[in-house]
Motif scaffolding. Sequence first.
Motif, PDB file in Angstrom:
ATOM      1  N   ARG A  10      37.547  52.368  51.938  1.00 10.32           N
ATOM      2  CA  ARG A  10      36.503  51.942  50.994  1.00 10.32           C
ATOM      3  C   ARG A  10      37.078  51.017  49.923  1.00 10.32           C
ATOM      4  NH1 ARG A  10      33.463  57.742  50.019  1.00 10.32           N
ATOM      5  NH2 ARG A  10      32.636  57.933  52.125  1.00 10.32           N
ATOM      6  N   ALA A  11      38.264  51.327  49.449  1.00 10.72           N
ATOM      7  CA  ALA A  11      38.901  50.490  48.426  1.00 10.72           C
ATOM      8  C   ALA A  11      39.213  49.103  48.982  1.00 10.72           C
ATOM      9  CB  ALA A  11      40.173  51.148  47.921  1.00 10.72           C
ATOM     10  N   ARG A  12      39.682  49.032  50.226  1.00 11.96           N
ATOM     11  CA  ARG A  12      40.018  47.729  50.823  1.00 11.96           C
ATOM     12  C   ARG A  12      38.814  46.812  50.898  1.00 11.96           C
ATOM     13  NH1 ARG A  12      43.374  50.898  54.265  1.00 11.96           N
ATOM     14  NH2 ARG A  12      41.747  50.922  55.833  1.00 11.96           N
ATOM     15  N   LYS A  13      37.613  47.379  50.998  1.00 11.81           N
ATOM     16  CA  LYS A  13      36.406  46.550  51.051  1.00 11.81           C
ATOM     17  C   LYS A  13      36.188  45.789  49.751  1.00 11.81           C
ATOM     18  CE  LYS A  13      33.114  49.288  52.137  1.00 11.81           C
ATOM     19  NZ  LYS A  13      31.884  49.924  52.607  1.00 11.81           N
ATOM     20  N   MET A  14      36.823  46.224  48.657  1.00 11.90           N
ATOM     21  CA  MET A  14      36.635  45.581  47.350  1.00 11.90           C
ATOM     22  C   MET A  14      37.739  44.580  47.011  1.00 11.90           C
ATOM     23  SD  MET A  14      35.242  48.568  44.915  1.00 11.90           S
ATOM     24  CE  MET A  14      35.649  50.105  45.709  1.00 11.90           C
ATOM     25  N   ARG A  15      38.670  44.371  47.927  1.00 10.98           N
ATOM     26  CA  ARG A  15      39.759  43.424  47.644  1.00 10.98           C
ATOM     27  C   ARG A  15      39.215  42.035  47.389  1.00 10.98           C
ATOM     28  NH1 ARG A  15      43.303  44.811  52.708  1.00 10.98           N
ATOM     29  NH2 ARG A  15      41.601  43.604  53.506  1.00 10.98           N
ATOM     30  N   GLY A  16      39.889  41.349  46.479  1.00  7.45           N
ATOM     31  CA  GLY A  16      39.549  39.964  46.210  1.00  7.45           C
ATOM     32  C   GLY A  16      40.271  39.040  47.190  1.00  7.45           C
ATOM     33  N   PRO A  17      40.055  37.721  47.082  1.00  5.87           N
ATOM     34  CA  PRO A  17      40.648  36.772  48.017  1.00  5.87           C
ATOM     35  C   PRO A  17      42.112  36.437  47.727  1.00  5.87           C
ATOM     36  CG  PRO A  17      39.261  35.621  46.463  1.00  5.87           C
ATOM     37  CD  PRO A  17      39.107  37.084  46.167  1.00  5.87           C
ATOM     38  N   ASN A  18      42.611  36.802  46.529  1.00  9.04           N
ATOM     39  CA  ASN A  18      43.988  36.480  46.138  1.00  9.04           C
ATOM     40  C   ASN A  18      44.584  37.626  45.328  1.00  9.04           C
ATOM     41  OD1 ASN A  18      42.344  33.741  45.998  1.00  9.04           O
ATOM     42  ND2 ASN A  18      44.414  33.304  46.690  1.00  9.04           N
ATOM     43  N   CYS A  19      45.913  37.666  45.317  1.00  4.23           N
ATOM     44  CA  CYS A  19      46.628  38.632  44.493  1.00  4.23           C
ATOM     45  C   CYS A  19      46.323  38.321  43.024  1.00  4.23           C
ATOM     46  CB  CYS A  19      48.128  38.542  44.759  1.00  4.23           C
ATOM     47  SG  CYS A  19      49.138  39.619  43.712  1.00  4.23           S
ATOM     48  N   GLU A  20      45.941  39.329  42.262  1.00  2.00           N
ATOM     49  CA  GLU A  20      45.611  39.134  40.850  1.00  2.00           C
ATOM     50  C   GLU A  20      46.845  38.922  39.993  1.00  2.00           C
ATOM     51  OE1 GLU A  20      42.821  42.021  39.278  1.00  2.00           O
ATOM     52  OE2 GLU A  20      41.954  42.247  41.275  1.00  2.00           O
ATOM     53  N   CYS A  21      48.021  39.087  40.565  1.00  6.04           N
ATOM     54  CA  CYS A  21      49.255  38.898  39.812  1.00  6.04           C
ATOM     55  C   CYS A  21      49.873  37.529  40.103  1.00  6.04           C
ATOM     56  CB  CYS A  21      50.232  40.025  40.148  1.00  6.04           C
ATOM     57  SG  CYS A  21      51.787  39.877  39.272  1.00  6.04           S
ATOM     58  N   CYS A  22      50.147  37.264  41.383  1.00  8.92           N
ATOM     59  CA  CYS A  22      50.868  36.035  41.721  1.00  8.92           C
ATOM     60  C   CYS A  22      50.001  34.952  42.368  1.00  8.92           C
ATOM     61  CB  CYS A  22      52.047  36.361  42.631  1.00  8.92           C
ATOM     62  SG  CYS A  22      51.566  36.847  44.309  1.00  8.92           S
TER      63      CYS A  22
END
Length: 75
Positions: A10-22
């Motif tokens: 369920r959490a993976r479904k909310m991933r964004g398109p890029n790393c929020e850090c790098c």
Amino acid sequence: NVTRHAYLWRARKMRGPNCECCGHAERLQAHHIDQDCTNNLPGNIQTLCKSCHDFWHTLARRTGRPIAGRMPRIV
């Protein structure tokens, strides 16, 4: 009864398109800011690439923090 795998899916479904850090767009993972895999509220999910995610949890362990928290942007 929901399994740990189901919570992580369920959490993976909310991933964004890029790393929020790098900013990388490959090998993305969903990081639970409070380290509770059952808390899949959008504000608790941070998209990190595998390298940043591993680094952030390793740093937390080495510095004695019980919860890694939100990883800051480095770009």
